[in-house]
Design an enzyme around this catalytic site. Structure first.
Site, PDB file in Angstrom:
ATOM      1  N   ASN A  16      69.913  35.999  80.906  1.00 33.40           N
ATOM      2  CA  ASN A  16      69.285  37.134  80.975  1.00 33.40           C
ATOM      3  C   ASN A  16      69.729  38.303  81.894  1.00 33.40           C
ATOM      4  O   ASN A  16      69.671  39.057  81.859  1.00 33.40           O
ATOM      5  CB  ASN A  16      67.619  36.796  81.568  1.00 33.40           C
ATOM      6  CG  ASN A  16      66.806  35.996  80.425  1.00 33.40           C
ATOM      7  OD1 ASN A  16      66.287  36.836  79.568  1.00 33.40           O
ATOM      8  ND2 ASN A  16      66.787  34.666  80.504  1.00 33.40           N
ATOM      9  N   HIS A 121      59.517  34.508  81.695  1.00 24.27           N
ATOM     10  CA  HIS A 121      59.125  33.178  81.496  1.00 24.27           C
ATOM     11  C   HIS A 121      58.935  32.812  80.153  1.00 24.27           C
ATOM     12  O   HIS A 121      58.515  33.459  79.256  1.00 24.27           O
ATOM     13  CB  HIS A 121      57.688  32.926  82.166  1.00 24.27           C
ATOM     14  CG  HIS A 121      57.254  31.552  82.134  1.00 24.27           C
ATOM     15  ND1 HIS A 121      57.810  30.537  83.122  1.00 24.27           N
ATOM     16  CD2 HIS A 121      56.513  30.884  81.407  1.00 24.27           C
ATOM     17  CE1 HIS A 121      57.440  29.610  82.730  1.00 24.27           C
ATOM     18  NE2 HIS A 121      56.781  29.418  81.833  1.00 24.27           N
TER      19      HIS A 121
END
Ligand code: GRF
Length: 202
Positions: A16, A121
């Site tokens: 990420n 998440h």
């Protein structure tokens, strides 16, 4: 639209983080990733970020047995390291620590009424918070799961939800298949969230 200066916090592989670094390069007129902060001296993300020319601050958590004092000490070191980068936003990308209210207060935005701290998440929060969102959702046998980008508060994977996107679980899916479908969505949705932030469209 004011230019936004981000710090990324990561503890692991950094897919990420690297995705956001590339995205920042494509949108250099709108936002920048000024620094990557990690608490793990051996995190693979360190070498990858350095290779891309991003300054890295390695700030290990030192445990002396007093959890509260240790967290305070760690977060003070992070804030002190960040002070030279003039950061306005933080993007958590697999950062495996809970930030204290005192730390988050430093990023509180009166207009937004939120902390300028985002997290990604791998589940449809509030379902399956915690360390293993993919594994927990897969084990629970859900017919679909998803990915959430949310503003961070001092709970575990808590705080106002910003964007969510679901994906189906096929009956033949191995855990690896399930994760790889989710990872693709992680890449898309974190970019979209950052785009909305940089365009003041929250
Ligand atoms: C990702 O699955 C992210 O959603 C979660 O932690 C994982 C980090 O992976 N918060 P990476 O280090 O970004 O590859």
């Amino acid at each position: 639209m004011a230019f936004k200066r981000f710090a990324i916090f990561a503890s692991g592989l950094g897919s990420n983080a690297l995705n956001l670094i590339s995205y920042a390069r494509e949108n250099a007129d709108k936002f920048s990733i000024e620094v990557l902060v990690t608490d793990k001296e051996n995190a693979p993300v360190i070498a990858s970020a350095k290779q891309l020319g991003i300054p890295v601050e390695v700030i290990p958590f030192i445990s002396t047995g007093s959890a509260k004092a240790d967290k305070k000490n760690h977060e003070e070191k992070i804030l002190s390291a960040l002070s030279k980068y003039n950061i306005s936003w933080v993007a958590l990308a697999g950062y495996m620590r809970i930030l204290s209210p005192q730390f988050l207060d430093k990023f509180y935005d009166q207009n937004l009424q939120k902390n300028r701290v985002l997290n990604i998440h791998p589940s449809l929060l509030p379902d399956f918070p915690g360390k293993d969102g993919y594994g927990d959702a897969y084990s629970a046998g859900v017919p679909f799961s998803g990915v959430t980008v949310h503003f961070v508060d001092s709970g575990i994977d808590a705080g106002p939800i910003f964007l969510q996107r679901s994906f189906e679980r096929n009956s033949s899916d191995s855990l690896e298949d399930f994760i790889s479908r989710g990872k693709k969505i992680e890449r898309e949705i974190y970019r979209e969230a950052i785009k909305l932030v940089t365009e003041d469209q929250i």
